[in-house]
Motif scaffolding. Structure first.
Motif, short mmCIF file in Angstrom:
data_model
loop_
_atom_site.label_atom_id
_atom_site.label_comp_id
_atom_site.label_asym_id
_atom_site.label_seq_id
_atom_site.Cartn_x
_atom_site.Cartn_y
_atom_site.Cartn_z
N LYS A 40 32.14 46.63 39.13
CA LYS A 40 30.54 46.98 39.50
C LYS A 40 30.76 45.60 40.91
N LYS A 41 31.98 45.85 40.98
CA LYS A 41 31.96 44.57 41.92
C LYS A 41 31.55 45.15 43.42
N TYR A 42 30.90 46.16 44.17
CA TYR A 42 30.35 47.03 44.89
C TYR A 42 29.14 46.31 44.56
N ILE A 43 28.70 45.84 44.22
CA ILE A 43 26.81 45.48 43.80
C ILE A 43 26.48 44.60 44.66
N PHE A 44 27.97 43.67 44.38
CA PHE A 44 27.54 42.48 44.96
C PHE A 44 27.97 42.24 46.48
N TYR A 45 29.40 43.48 46.89
CA TYR A 45 29.71 42.55 48.16
C TYR A 45 29.92 44.45 49.26
N ASP A 46 29.75 45.59 48.70
CA ASP A 46 29.60 47.21 49.47
C ASP A 46 28.14 47.39 50.39
N GLU A 47 28.27 48.36 51.21
CA GLU A 47 27.42 48.24 51.88
C GLU A 47 26.15 48.29 50.47
N LYS A 60 26.25 38.21 47.62
CA LYS A 60 27.52 37.52 47.82
C LYS A 60 27.26 36.86 46.60
N ALA A 61 26.98 35.39 46.33
CA ALA A 61 25.93 34.58 45.34
C ALA A 61 26.09 34.49 44.40
N LEU A 62 25.66 35.67 44.15
CA LEU A 62 25.06 36.18 42.32
C LEU A 62 26.52 35.81 41.73
N PRO A 63 27.65 36.57 41.71
CA PRO A 63 28.34 36.11 40.94
C PRO A 63 29.00 34.16 40.57
N LEU A 64 28.65 33.82 41.31
CA LEU A 64 28.92 32.53 41.34
C LEU A 64 27.72 31.72 39.63
N LEU A 65 26.58 32.66 40.60
CA LEU A 65 25.58 32.18 39.02
C LEU A 65 25.95 32.42 37.90
N ILE A 66 26.97 33.09 37.51
CA ILE A 66 27.42 33.58 36.17
C ILE A 66 29.11 33.02 36.35
N ALA A 67 28.84 31.81 36.90
CA ALA A 67 30.07 31.70 37.07
C ALA A 67 32.11 32.17 37.32
N VAL A 68 31.62 33.21 38.31
CA VAL A 68 32.41 34.30 37.90
C VAL A 68 33.10 34.81 39.98
N ARG A 69 34.44 34.21 39.19
CA ARG A 69 35.43 34.56 41.03
C ARG A 69 34.83 36.20 41.75
N LYS A 70 34.91 36.43 42.60
CA LYS A 70 34.99 37.76 43.33
C LYS A 70 36.86 38.68 43.02
N ASN A 71 37.69 37.37 43.15
CA ASN A 71 39.23 38.84 42.55
C ASN A 71 38.67 38.84 40.75
N LYS A 72 38.45 37.60 40.33
CA LYS A 72 37.76 38.05 38.43
C LYS A 72 36.81 39.13 38.16
N LEU A 73 36.17 39.70 39.20
CA LEU A 73 35.36 41.06 39.35
C LEU A 73 36.17 42.07 39.77
N ASN A 74 37.21 42.43 40.17
CA ASN A 74 38.25 43.01 40.18
C ASN A 74 39.38 43.31 39.43
#
Length: 293
Positions: A95-102, A65-79
């Motif tokens: 590809k949002k699922y790779i950060f937050y899903d099972e 869940k911390a990985l998107p922040l490393l490339i300056a992206v918010r969760k809603n932007k991934l959606n």
């Protein structure tokens, strides 16, 4: 009061130093992922970094869940932003699922693609970053600059709130509330207000308990020109008429040199509405003239 009085006293700026960066919010956002970032610090400078990365994610899947922040992206932007991972097909995928899903077997492959192609592998492997917590603090500061436009409205409301507070302290029969919805106005003042839309919320409601008089107040600030200034002025003409039809006073507090690029629509609204005022006018006591007549 004439139109010249309004435009000659428009403020060049209402910004204070805390307008530029909300460090409290920055600290809070970093705190949410601080543990995960410290775990990811393990990767900095590792030689076999791809295997180390996958092993780390398998052991601590929550660090994803911390990985998107490393490339300056918010969760809603991934959606909102599907990613092209195959340049030959040019087919974007979400590809949002790779950060937050099972965490699944296929997740490892996708995470590795992300790790390499986003540039994170090179940044960490070659020690371009020394500490991910400090790095993400900087990322959050960058994010926060994008919210400055919203803070302009907050600062304007804060300034008007200060003047209203002073006015009510001087005149005990007056009180006010912020973020005045139909429900809150009824709760605080036992006053029924009709609204033109379900979620209509006025910036302030000022109530005279002695004369049972309600004033609804909207505030905004425009420091630069904008395409919506004309539409804004027209909207407040309509709102003025809608409120007045209920025997309620409407006050529009607006400011900023941006209005110098849209004087005609502002003047039309000034002539149409009963009260179009700015901060200088409030500071000089115009609320006395409006509310105590």
């Amino acid at each position: 009061m004439n139109f010249r009085d309004l435009i000659d006293t428009l403020q060049d700026s209402i910004f204070t130093w805390n307008y530029f960066t909300d460090f409290e919010k920055v600290k809070l956002n970093v705190k949410k992922v601080e543990i995960e970032l410290n775990i990811l610090n393990y990767l900095i400078g590792k030689e076999d970094i791809e295997n180390e990365f996958i092993q780390l994610v398998e052991k601590y899947p929550n660090i994803r869940k911390a990985l998107p922040l490393l490339i300056a992206v918010r969760k809603n932007k991934l959606n909102e932003t599907p990613i092209i991972t195959n340049i030959d097909t040019l087919i974007p995928e979400n590809k949002k699922y790779i950060f937050y899903d099972e965490f699944k077997e296929n997740t490892k492959k996708e995470l590795l693609i992300f790790f390499k192609e986003s540039g994170l592998k090179d940044i960490l492997e070659n020690k371009h970053i020394k500490n991910l917590v400090d790095y993400c603090f900087g990322v959050e500061v960058g994010f926060d600059t994008n919210t400055r436009k919203n803070r302009t409205g907050d600062i304007m409301e804060s300034l008007v709130s200060k003047f209203l507070d002073e006015f009510c302290n001087e005149h005990s029969n007056f009180s006010f509330i912020e973020q005045a919805t139909q429900k809150r106005i009824k709760e605080y003042f036992n006053y029924d207000v009709k609204t033109d839309k379900n979620r209509r919320r006025f910036d302030f409601a000022l109530y005279d308990t002695k004369n049972k008089k309600l004033y609804l107040i909207e505030v905004n600030y425009y420091g630069s020109q904008g395409s919506k200034l004309k539409a804004t002025a027209g909207e407040y003409q309509y709102l003025n008429d809608f409120v007045k039809s209920q025997n309620i006073e409407f006050i529009w507090v607006t400011d900023g040199k941006g209005w110098l690029t849209a004087l005609n629509p502002l003047e039309e609204t000034f002539n149409h509405n009963d009260y179009v005022i700015n901060l200088e006018m409030i500071k000089n006591g115009i609320l006395d003239s409006i509310c105590l007549k």
